[in-house]
Design a protein around this motif. Structure first.
Motif, PDB file in Angstrom:
ATOM      1  N   LEU A  66       0.790  -1.050   0.462  1.00  9.32           N
ATOM      2  CA  LEU A  66       0.145   0.178  -0.062  1.00  9.32           C
ATOM      3  C   LEU A  66       1.014   1.237   0.276  1.00  9.32           C
ATOM      4  CD1 LEU A  66      -3.101  -0.649   2.138  1.00  9.32           C
ATOM      5  CD2 LEU A  66      -3.025  -0.522   0.135  1.00  9.32           C
ATOM      6  N   VAL A  67       2.102   1.116   0.288  1.00  8.04           N
ATOM      7  CA  VAL A  67       3.127   2.053   0.485  1.00  8.04           C
ATOM      8  C   VAL A  67       3.316   2.884  -0.276  1.00  8.04           C
ATOM      9  CG1 VAL A  67       5.211   2.886   1.363  1.00  8.04           C
ATOM     10  CG2 VAL A  67       3.318   1.593   3.281  1.00  8.04           C
ATOM     11  N   PHE A  68       3.758   0.939  -1.278  1.00  5.45           N
ATOM     12  CA  PHE A  68       4.368   2.302  -2.584  1.00  5.45           C
ATOM     13  C   PHE A  68       3.754   2.370  -4.181  1.00  5.45           C
ATOM     14  CE2 PHE A  68       7.865  -0.282  -1.593  1.00  5.45           C
ATOM     15  CZ  PHE A  68       9.476   0.978  -1.222  1.00  5.45           C
ATOM     16  N   MET A  83      12.967   1.555  -9.895  1.00  2.00           N
ATOM     17  CA  MET A  83      13.304   1.549  -9.090  1.00  2.00           C
ATOM     18  C   MET A  83      13.365   0.313  -7.962  1.00  2.00           C
ATOM     19  SD  MET A  83      12.350   5.157  -6.944  1.00  2.00           S
ATOM     20  CE  MET A  83      12.867   4.326  -5.042  1.00  2.00           C
ATOM     21  N   GLY A  84      12.251  -0.499  -8.775  1.00  2.00           N
ATOM     22  CA  GLY A  84      11.667  -1.898  -7.937  1.00  2.00           C
ATOM     23  C   GLY A  84      12.990  -2.545  -8.833  1.00  2.00           C
ATOM     24  N   TYR A  85      13.002  -2.458  -9.903  1.00  2.00           N
ATOM     25  CA  TYR A  85      14.525  -3.284 -10.525  1.00  2.00           C
ATOM     26  C   TYR A  85      15.768  -3.417  -9.982  1.00  2.00           C
ATOM     27  CZ  TYR A  85      12.240  -5.719 -14.848  1.00  2.00           C
ATOM     28  OH  TYR A  85      10.670  -6.530 -15.443  1.00  2.00           O
ATOM     29  N   ALA A  86      15.506  -1.989  -9.742  1.00  2.00           N
ATOM     30  CA  ALA A  86      17.648  -1.242  -9.510  1.00  2.00           C
ATOM     31  C   ALA A  86      17.753  -1.901  -8.211  1.00  2.00           C
ATOM     32  CB  ALA A  86      17.354   0.223  -9.287  1.00  2.00           C
ATOM     33  N   VAL A  87      16.465  -1.742  -6.997  1.00  2.00           N
ATOM     34  CA  VAL A  87      16.292  -2.861  -5.677  1.00  2.00           C
ATOM     35  C   VAL A  87      16.847  -3.718  -5.844  1.00  2.00           C
ATOM     36  CG1 VAL A  87      15.301  -2.581  -4.228  1.00  2.00           C
ATOM     37  CG2 VAL A  87      15.325  -0.410  -5.033  1.00  2.00           C
ATOM     38  N   PHE A  88      15.693  -4.983  -6.487  1.00  2.00           N
ATOM     39  CA  PHE A  88      15.521  -6.023  -6.231  1.00  2.00           C
ATOM     40  C   PHE A  88      16.836  -6.888  -6.702  1.00  2.00           C
ATOM     41  CE2 PHE A  88      14.591 -10.075  -8.435  1.00  2.00           C
ATOM     42  CZ  PHE A  88      13.686 -10.881  -7.147  1.00  2.00           C
ATOM     43  N   THR A  89      17.820  -5.782  -8.220  1.00  2.00           N
ATOM     44  CA  THR A  89      19.168  -6.285  -8.665  1.00  2.00           C
ATOM     45  C   THR A  89      19.953  -6.247  -7.625  1.00  2.00           C
ATOM     46  OG1 THR A  89      17.802  -6.277 -10.561  1.00  2.00           O
ATOM     47  CG2 THR A  89      20.250  -6.638 -10.681  1.00  2.00           C
ATOM     48  N   LEU A  90      19.908  -4.944  -6.964  1.00  2.00           N
ATOM     49  CA  LEU A  90      20.888  -4.980  -6.137  1.00  2.00           C
ATOM     50  C   LEU A  90      20.957  -6.126  -5.282  1.00  2.00           C
ATOM     51  CD1 LEU A  90      23.756  -3.220  -5.965  1.00  2.00           C
ATOM     52  CD2 LEU A  90      22.201  -1.560  -4.712  1.00  2.00           C
ATOM     53  N   GLY A 112      12.475  -8.202  -1.126  1.00  2.00           N
ATOM     54  CA  GLY A 112      10.866  -7.900  -0.712  1.00  2.00           C
ATOM     55  C   GLY A 112      10.773  -6.333  -1.133  1.00  2.00           C
ATOM     56  N   VAL A 113      11.090  -5.430  -0.899  1.00  2.00           N
ATOM     57  CA  VAL A 113      11.020  -3.613  -0.823  1.00  2.00           C
ATOM     58  C   VAL A 113      10.975  -4.023  -2.448  1.00  2.00           C
ATOM     59  CG1 VAL A 113      11.520  -2.324  -0.962  1.00  2.00           C
ATOM     60  CG2 VAL A 113      12.144  -3.320   1.253  1.00  2.00           C
ATOM     61  N   GLY A 114      11.785  -4.582  -2.730  1.00  2.00           N
ATOM     62  CA  GLY A 114      12.021  -4.241  -4.612  1.00  2.00           C
ATOM     63  C   GLY A 114      10.749  -4.773  -5.401  1.00  2.00           C
ATOM     64  N   SER A 115      10.351  -6.489  -4.488  1.00  2.00           N
ATOM     65  CA  SER A 115       9.328  -7.144  -5.165  1.00  2.00           C
ATOM     66  C   SER A 115       7.960  -6.023  -4.812  1.00  2.00           C
ATOM     67  CB  SER A 115       8.950  -8.432  -5.017  1.00  2.00           C
ATOM     68  OG  SER A 115      10.102  -9.388  -4.912  1.00  2.00           O
ATOM     69  N   ALA A 116       7.883  -5.322  -3.905  1.00  2.00           N
ATOM     70  CA  ALA A 116       7.000  -5.139  -3.149  1.00  2.00           C
ATOM     71  C   ALA A 116       6.874  -4.029  -4.549  1.00  2.00           C
ATOM     72  CB  ALA A 116       6.834  -4.493  -2.217  1.00  2.00           C
ATOM     73  N   MET A 117       7.637  -2.894  -4.847  1.00  2.00           N
ATOM     74  CA  MET A 117       7.333  -2.106  -5.429  1.00  2.00           C
ATOM     75  C   MET A 117       7.659  -2.272  -6.861  1.00  2.00           C
ATOM     76  SD  MET A 117      11.087  -0.256  -5.503  1.00  2.00           S
ATOM     77  CE  MET A 117      11.391   1.050  -3.973  1.00  2.00           C
ATOM     78  N   PHE A 118       7.449  -3.593  -7.172  1.00  2.00           N
ATOM     79  CA  PHE A 118       7.118  -4.195  -9.201  1.00  2.00           C
ATOM     80  C   PHE A 118       5.060  -4.232  -8.712  1.00  2.00           C
ATOM     81  CE2 PHE A 118      10.846  -6.579  -9.452  1.00  2.00           C
ATOM     82  CZ  PHE A 118      11.826  -5.559 -10.115  1.00  2.00           C
ATOM     83  N   LEU A 119       4.681  -4.907  -7.368  1.00  2.00           N
ATOM     84  CA  LEU A 119       3.686  -5.335  -7.514  1.00  2.00           C
ATOM     85  C   LEU A 119       2.557  -4.360  -7.151  1.00  2.00           C
ATOM     86  CD1 LEU A 119       4.486  -8.725  -5.190  1.00  2.00           C
ATOM     87  CD2 LEU A 119       3.925  -8.691  -7.225  1.00  2.00           C
ATOM     88  N   ILE A 176      19.103 -11.163 -16.294  1.00  2.00           N
ATOM     89  CA  ILE A 176      17.611 -10.516 -16.113  1.00  2.00           C
ATOM     90  C   ILE A 176      17.219  -8.581 -15.895  1.00  2.00           C
ATOM     91  CG2 ILE A 176      15.555 -11.291 -15.889  1.00  2.00           C
ATOM     92  CD1 ILE A 176      16.846 -14.129 -15.210  1.00  2.00           C
ATOM     93  N   GLY A 177      17.691  -8.546 -14.172  1.00  2.00           N
ATOM     94  CA  GLY A 177      17.696  -7.230 -13.975  1.00  2.00           C
ATOM     95  C   GLY A 177      18.503  -5.920 -14.842  1.00  2.00           C
ATOM     96  N   ILE A 178      19.349  -6.104 -15.192  1.00  2.00           N
ATOM     97  CA  ILE A 178      20.292  -5.098 -16.198  1.00  2.00           C
ATOM     98  C   ILE A 178      19.611  -5.006 -17.050  1.00  2.00           C
ATOM     99  CG2 ILE A 178      22.522  -4.884 -17.593  1.00  2.00           C
ATOM    100  CD1 ILE A 178      23.827  -5.935 -14.770  1.00  2.00           C
ATOM    101  N   ALA A 179      19.213  -6.365 -18.068  1.00  2.00           N
ATOM    102  CA  ALA A 179      18.549  -6.504 -19.227  1.00  2.00           C
ATOM    103  C   ALA A 179      17.190  -5.589 -19.485  1.00  2.00           C
ATOM    104  CB  ALA A 179      17.841  -7.405 -19.780  1.00  2.00           C
ATOM    105  N   ALA A 180      16.056  -5.754 -18.596  1.00  2.00           N
ATOM    106  CA  ALA A 180      14.850  -5.229 -18.001  1.00  2.00           C
ATOM    107  C   ALA A 180      15.309  -3.549 -17.584  1.00  2.00           C
ATOM    108  CB  ALA A 180      14.044  -5.306 -16.741  1.00  2.00           C
ATOM    109  N   ILE A 181      16.115  -3.007 -16.922  1.00  2.00           N
ATOM    110  CA  ILE A 181      16.236  -1.736 -16.491  1.00  2.00           C
ATOM    111  C   ILE A 181      17.183  -1.166 -17.867  1.00  2.00           C
ATOM    112  CG2 ILE A 181      17.778  -0.056 -16.052  1.00  2.00           C
ATOM    113  CD1 ILE A 181      18.458  -1.939 -12.942  1.00  2.00           C
TER     114      ILE A 181
END
Length: 475
Positions: A66-68, A83-90, A112-119, A176-181
């Motif tokens: 809900l926050v994101f 940002m979700g991709y960046a946080v998740f990949t790092l 999980g924070v990165g995944s929350a940004m995606f979702l 995968i994350g770098i290619a998506a970014i």
């Protein structure tokens, strides 16, 4: 003369970028499970300690959705999604090189924070960049990728650990994350235009939301271990109740709420969310019980049980695009009704499972179950998101994801309760493998009857709910 760069929507690439995010989120939900025994050896920890590697990932996702969702409405869904991709990949790279178990748990939280940004944002991105006439098919394809990620997590993780090392279950996310970014720079090109320049982030609401959802999620996942009537479980229930009540009254009064409570006053939205909770409860509840039934009642080895249980995920993957097509051509509500009809039919067969049930009937019931799931998740997403208005798309997406994960926890716990209700009180503390098959069959039947009731409630909820386009036509 300077050339003016024109930005055209690229719906196909948008679907790919979103699908990869959902794939990675679900892959990392399941791939780590296969490494837990390895973690006990490497970090010299017990099973309770390494289970936090899984739990903290889910906690971060559920508590921050809900926050994101609100932040994406304020700052732009594209920005938070990227940002979700960046946080998740790092975080994935940090997990791979975690020196201790505590560091691994910390880095999994950030993953999980990165995944929350995606979702919390993918639905808003889809509404903005994918034309309305192809959104049903888009949701279907995204569902396919999510299902594939969940299904292949364990086998891919096993291969990586066997031939390389456990670090590669996290490092696989790096390319995968770098290619998506890189792809995002050429896909998500629209500038965010705030709907209300006076909108502000609701910090008290965010705190109440996180604490309430966190307490509820913890008690749903750990209540059975603590004992449902233990002081820990009761305290967590009280915390969850108090903070969620505070959250409700805060959002009713707040000028810029984290969650617009008035959205839930729309019965079509409310029943859409309720049906999602019901179907996820059915899915996760039976997913939890099937291995016990086939192992301890039918005495199948894990490989054969796994083969059987692959039936409905595979069917779901194949049918999801078809579901999307019918959502675009017909009606998400109509597709949802057919989905619940398939689920009702399959649960009626489940309730008849016993020592003599033909495996042909088992597979047939799983085919019905898989078709129902594939039809439902695509159609329900399209139905709920049809009500999202500009400026609150992130809120809709985040809430749908939040209720889905809470429904998963509720499903496992409620189905386990009904399963255990089939045992005499003196045997409920015994391990399932030590119980006679007749007793296990009775417990499975009780849980299946509960599943039938849920499926009928879901069918009624779909009858009540309608997508926005149909409402417009009827008024």
């Amino acid at each position: 003369m300077e050339k003016v760069r024109t930005e055209e929507p690229r719906p196909a690439l948008t679907i790919v970028v979103i699908a990869i995010a959902i794939f990675m989120t679900n892959l990392d939900t399941s791939i780590v499970n296969i490494a837990l025994p390895e973690f006990t050896k490497i970090f010299h920890a017990d099973t309770g300690e390494v289970s936090r590697v899984v739990l903290v990932y889910l906690l971060a996702m559920v508590s921050l959705l809900l926050v994101f969702g609100k932040v994406s409405d304020l700052k732009g869904s594209e920005r938070i999604f990227t940002m979700g991709y960046a946080v998740f990949t790092l975080a994935s790279v940090l997990c791979a090189f975690a020196p201790t178990l505590n560091f691994l748990i910390l880095f999994r939280f950030f993953q999980g924070v990165g995944s929350a940004m995606f979702l919390a944002t993918w639905g808003a991105v889809a509404l903005k960049y994918i034309p309305s006439e192809m959104r049903g098919r888009a949701f279907g394809l995204i569902t396919v990728f999510g299902g594939v990620g969940m299904a292949i997590g364990a086998p891919i993780g096993g291969l990586l650990i066997h031939y390389l090392s456990w670090k590669w279950i996290f490092l696989i996310n790096l390319p995968i994350g770098i290619a998506a970014i890189v792809m995002i720079r050429y896909v998500l090109t629209k500038k965010h235009v705030p709907v209300d320049n006076h909108d502000r982030f609701d910090f008290p609401g965010a705190a109440f939301s996180v604490l309430g959802i966190l307490s509820l999620f913890l008690v749903l996942n750990a209540g059975a271990d603590f004992g449902w009537l233990s002081w820990k479980s009761i305290a967590l229930f009280i915390f969850a109740f108090v903070f969620l009540i505070l959250f409700y009254f805060r959002e009713k009064r707040c000028a810029s709420p984290l969650l617009n409570i008035h959205l839930l006053e729309n019965k079509h939205v409310l029943f859409g969310y309720a049906t999602a909770v019901i179907v996820v409860m059915i899915l996760m509840g039976f997913n939890f019980l099937f291995p016990f039934f086939f192992d301890f009642v039918r005495h199948l080895d894990p490989a054969k049980t796994g083969f059987l249980l692959m039936t409905f995920p595979i069917v779901s993957i194949l049918i999801s695009p078809v579901s999307g097509y019918f959502c675009d051509k017909r009606s998400p509500r109509l597709v949802s009704l057919f989905a619940l009809a398939f689920l009702i039919a399959s649960t009626f067969i489940f309730v008849r499972f016993d020592l003599l049930t033909s495996y042909y009937l088992v597979i047939f019931s799983f085919l019905l179950f898989g078709v129902g799931l594939a039809l439902f998740f695509t159609a329900n997403t399209a139905l709920v998101m049809s009500h999202a208005t500009p400026g609150v798309e992130g809120m809709f997406t985040a809430l749908l994801s939040a209720v889905t994960y809470l429904g998963a926890s509720m499903g496992i716990n409620f189905f386990e309760i009904f399963f255990s209700s089939g045992f005499p009180a003196s045997t409920r503390s015994m391990a399932p493998e030590n119980l006679p098959p007749d007793m296990l069959i009775t417990g499975f039947m009780h849980a299946s009857v509960f599943g039938i009731i849920l499926a009928f409630l879901g069918f009624i909820a779909v009858l009540i709910s309608k997508e926005k386009s149909k409402l417009t036509l009827s008024t």
